[in-house]
Motif scaffolding. Structure first.
Motif: not given
Length: 544
Positions: A130-131, A188-199
């Motif tokens: 997620l970086a 200040r990362p957003q950590l959106s649901m889409d990014e978490v799923e891609l991770a």
């Protein structure tokens, strides 16, 4: 009908005449030439030195006259000292200015798998993926990369068992942009649901890829740490367990970040930057403003504080019977992987330097390594193991040092039919570590360690990591000259003493592959107490 015979006879006659004329021409040439070749009374030719002057310059064996004396370069004073400043929020800023157009800046955090006691293991693996994603200021990762590319920059994120690192290298004129990007990515990362799923998909892909590769080092190193520190701190896996991949979500990540990625647990380190400028930018971007987890409270329950447990070394074994993939094109057989370890020392221990020298002395590598002494061909694992047992494909010593403990181990591979002999050989080498090293062997190990230290510190990113890790652990950075002197002070008795301390601890073993017939951990423990010999065991032979 006799034409074929006459043609063959004529061809043979012409060939003989040609050879004879060439011989006469060569003898005539040799007799007329005054240099290089001459004829003796018998008519044979011999090589004689030429006495002709071919150049007015003197031979290389004589000094050239009238040359000024040679002035050799001398090391100058090291004016680039590491400066450290602590800001109001607890963030430490450390930097060292160096000549050059580019700089390396990053954040080193006291975080990693060892702190995941109250969380599902694998959070650090997720955070790596997620970086440098979207943040509150940068809507998507492509915007971050375009900003870095404007200054010729690159970025990276890595984690170890007790440290998390975000870093970027770019043109020094882009220092403000790089510092702003780092503050956004870290705080200040957003950590959106889409990014978490891609991770999640990237982590799953990593696990599947590791299962299909013949190289097993990341897996067996996780296993030997799990065996050495069972169910505590350093024994928690660095790789996300497959059963935890579906369970780690955004709330879990925010909960972990709120406790472990706080300014007082960070060091902002820079190489090739003015210290005052870096402090000013840190005040602007790391002190002002709030973190994502301060504005968004996690919905899931989380611990009250950071796990401050001291690592407890337990010893033991962790075995996995499975098929190891092979590269068909290489032609190597399927191999069994075994790691045997002992309790080492922390990087703050007085025996740490001696343990590093011992690690260089053990050395090792693969059977197909090419090179000379600089690649470790005269280390013990080469001379005593790889050069003696044809069925050993690799044997390498590792010295893992952490803030409160360490792990010294040997990773070796061999075909499954020799797995028991492999364990016997490695156990014997661990036992003989306490033997007094020869003067030449000790000198070689110390010189190789010193040269490796200085060679690595030629690279700017390595200097950045060295500054960040030292300041994070001790609050200051010791110069390379300090370690060179400490290495030089190591004696044979120091190496023997640290080896004896290691051998007192219970062994830890990890093995993966076709490992039927591997000795039990209690047999290894008994062998280490019995001159490296297994109870009731036959003598090892070089040709079996």
């Amino acid at each position: 009908m006799s034409l074929p015979y006459n043609v063959r006879a004529l061809s043979k006659r012409i060939l003989l005449n040609k050879c004879y004329s060439n011989t006469l021409h060569w003898r005539s040439f040799a007799s007329e030439t005054s240099g290089g070749r001459a004829s003796d009374p018998d008519g044979t030719t011999i090589n004689v030195p030429s006495k002709d002057v071919v150049t007015p310059l003197p031979p290389l064996s004589q000094p050239i006259p009238n040359l000024p004396p040679v002035q050799y370069a001398r090391p100058g004073d090291q004016s680039n000292v590491t400066q450290v400043t602590r800001l109001s929020n607890g963030l430490r800023v450390a930097s060292e200015n160096r000549f050059g157009q580019f700089c390396t800046v990053g954040v080193v955090i006291d975080s990693g798998p060892r702190y995941e006691l109250a969380y599902p293991s694998g959070i650090s693996h997720f955070l790596e993926k997620l970086a440098f994603q979207s943040t509150s200021e940068y809507g998507e990762r492509d915007v971050i990369f375009r900003e870095l590319e404007r200054h010729g920059g690159i970025c990276d994120c890595q984690s170890t068992r007790d440290t998390f690192v975000y870093a970027a290298s770019a043109d020094s004129r882009g220092l403000e942009s790089v510092t702003r990007i780092l503050s956004e990515v870290v705080l200040r990362p957003q950590l959106s649901m889409d990014e978490v799923e891609l991770a999640r998909q990237a982590v799953q892909f990593d696990l599947e890829t590791l299962g299909m590769r013949p190289e097993q080092e990341p897996i067996v190193m996780d296993m030997v740490h799990a065996a050495a520190y069972r169910d505590n701190t350093l024994g928690f896996p660095k790789l996300c367990p497959s059963e935890n991949v579906p369970t780690i979500d955004r709330d879990t990540l925010l909960s972990y970040l709120s406790l472990h990625h706080t300014p007082e647990r960070m060091v902002l380190a820079g190489v090739g930057v003015p210290h005052d400028e870096l402090v000013r930018l840190a005040e602007r971007y790391f002190v002002q403003g709030s973190a994502t987890w301060e504005n968004e409270k996690s919905a899931s329950p989380h611990p009250k504080g950071v796990d401050t447990s001291v690592a407890q070394y337990t010893g033991g074994s962790k075995l996995e019977e499975c098929a190891i993939p092979v590269y068909a094109a290489v032609g190597l057989p399927e191999l069994a992987h075994v790691v045997i370890g002992l309790k080492g020392c922390s990087h703050q221990d007085k025996d740490f330097i001696a343990a590093c020298v011992l690690n260089m002395m053990m050395g090792g590598g693969g059977s197909f390594s090419a090179g000379g002494p600089g690649k470790g061909m005269y280390t013990r694992l080469y001379t005593n193991v790889l050069n003696r047992y044809h069925w050993m494909y690799s044997a390498t010593a590792y010295n893992h040092a952490y803030g409160d403990t360490g792990l010294f181990c040997i990773h070796a591979t061999a075909p499954p039919t020799h797995v028991r002999s492999l364990v016997e050989v490695i156990t014997r080498e661990l036992y003989t570590m306490q033997a007094r090293p020869g003067d030449q062997e000790l000198r070689r190990a110390k010189t190789q360690l010193q040269s490796m230290l200085l060679m690595n510190l030629e690279a700017r990113p390595v200097v950045f990591e060295d500054i960040g890790r030292q300041v994070l652990a001790t609050g200051e950075r010791r110069r390379p000259e300090h370690f060179i002197q400490e290495i030089e002070k190591i004696t044979a008795e120091d190496v023997q003493n640290v080896a004896r301390k290691m051998l007192v601890s219970a062994p830890a073993m990890a093995a993966r592959g076709e490992i039927k017939g591997i000795p039990e951990i209690k047999d290894i423990h008994a062998a280490l107490s019995n001159e490296g010999r297994f109870p009731g065991n036959r003598r090892l032979t070089l040709f079996r």
